[in-house]
Design an enzyme around this catalytic site. Structure first.
Site, short mmCIF file in Angstrom:
data_model
loop_
_atom_site.label_atom_id
_atom_site.label_comp_id
_atom_site.label_asym_id
_atom_site.label_seq_id
_atom_site.Cartn_x
_atom_site.Cartn_y
_atom_site.Cartn_z
N ASP A 112 -4.74 11.97 -6.00
CA ASP A 112 -6.04 12.04 -4.92
C ASP A 112 -7.23 12.72 -5.87
O ASP A 112 -6.97 13.10 -6.64
CB ASP A 112 -5.60 13.00 -3.93
N HIS B 1 -2.74 14.91 -8.30
CA HIS B 1 -4.44 14.93 -8.12
C HIS B 1 -4.84 14.37 -9.61
O HIS B 1 -4.34 15.05 -10.71
CB HIS B 1 -5.00 16.34 -7.85
#
Length: 280
Positions: free
Chosen positions: A100, A245
């Site tokens: 992400d 991430h």
């Protein structure tokens, strides 16, 4: 979301794949309807819809997220398990890796290099304000077979926004993805895992399916490479969706952890893949 911003994140786990699902040979995520009953199951994947063709809202699939608690039940009744939210290619030990907040020119290329080395595809949920300046990375993701999803433009808390603002956050990001990746995104993930009815409905109108996760590495807290690896190792299982991430701060640990756990997962017999699309 700016690269060097740090967020206090509220992470909520989606009801995930179970051992029974793995034993059956099909990996998937399951959710309950708002009333705890079966509802309409997702149909088989059949290719992308034509541009402008809205999907039917499928908020029931992620209902446990909006309640921040266990699945709802009716007295005297057992919650009914749903049809899989994800249909994964292959059988048995399949998993999905998701990243992400990117793309970030410091960390995303390193993650892509590792994935390419092991011939593995992943999902990248990108923020528009990051992607607009790094469309070359979106093009590389397309060329290497990765899936790019919509993670809004500026990573806001959607539950605090008007429908107009939510639509703008989604639409602007989809346009940037289409420009760099070559097609509009088919998947959407709400920042912080904070979903509401408007997010589900607007995402569906834009032709996107919602996707959460089952294992959060919490790598954004920079807990140490070993800790991230251990969380993936302990959470690994058929149908699991891992959240990591590639932007939003120093992601050195995330990159180093991927370098360690990816070959271990493959050696353990896991098939790392990306999901097929489901339609109602």
């Amino acid at each position: 979301m700016k690269t060097d911003q740090l967020f206090t994140r509220r992470r909520v786990l989606l009801v995930g794949a179970t051992a029974a699902a793995g034993a059956a040979g099909t990996a998937g995520l399951f959710a309950w309807g708002p009333d705890g009953t079966s509802g309409k199951a997702a149909g088989p994947a059949s290719g992308a819809p034509a541009r402008g063709l809205a999907l039917k809202p499928s908020a029931y699939r992620l209902q446990p997220l909006t309640g921040y608690g266990p699945p709802p039940t009716t007295p005297g009744r057992t919650p009914v398990r749903r049809a899989p939210l994800l249909r994964l290619p292959g059988r048995g030990r399949t998993m999905v890796l998701t990243f992400d907040d990117g793309p970030d020119p410091r960390y995303t290329p390193r993650i892509l290099d590792i994935l390419a080395e092991y011939d593995v595809r992943a999902m990248f949920f990108v923020c528009g304000e990051m992607a607009v300046d790094h469309q070359d990375l979106l093009a590389r993701m397309a060329d290497e077979g990765h899936v790019v999803g919509n993670h809004t433009w500026s990573h806001p808390l959607l539950t605090s926004l008007s429908r107009r603002r939510i639509r703008s956050e989604m639409t602007r990001t989809s346009e940037v993805i289409e420009s760099g990746y070559g097609e509009r995104p088919r998947w959407f993930r709400a920042p912080y895992g904070a979903w509401n009815r408007a997010a589900f409905q607007l995402g569906a109108e834009l032709g996107m399916e919602p996707l959460a996760w089952t294992v959060d590495t919490l790598d954004w807290t920079t807990p140490g490479t070993r800790t991230i690896v251990d969380r993936v190792r302990k959470g690994a299982g058929p149908g699991v969706v891992i959240l990591s991430h590639d932007a939003g701060g120093d992601r050195t640990q995330s990159v180093k952890a991927l370098r360690r756990y990816l070959p271990r997962l493959l050696d353990a017999g896991y098939h790392i893949t990306v999901p097929k699309r489901q339609y109602t």
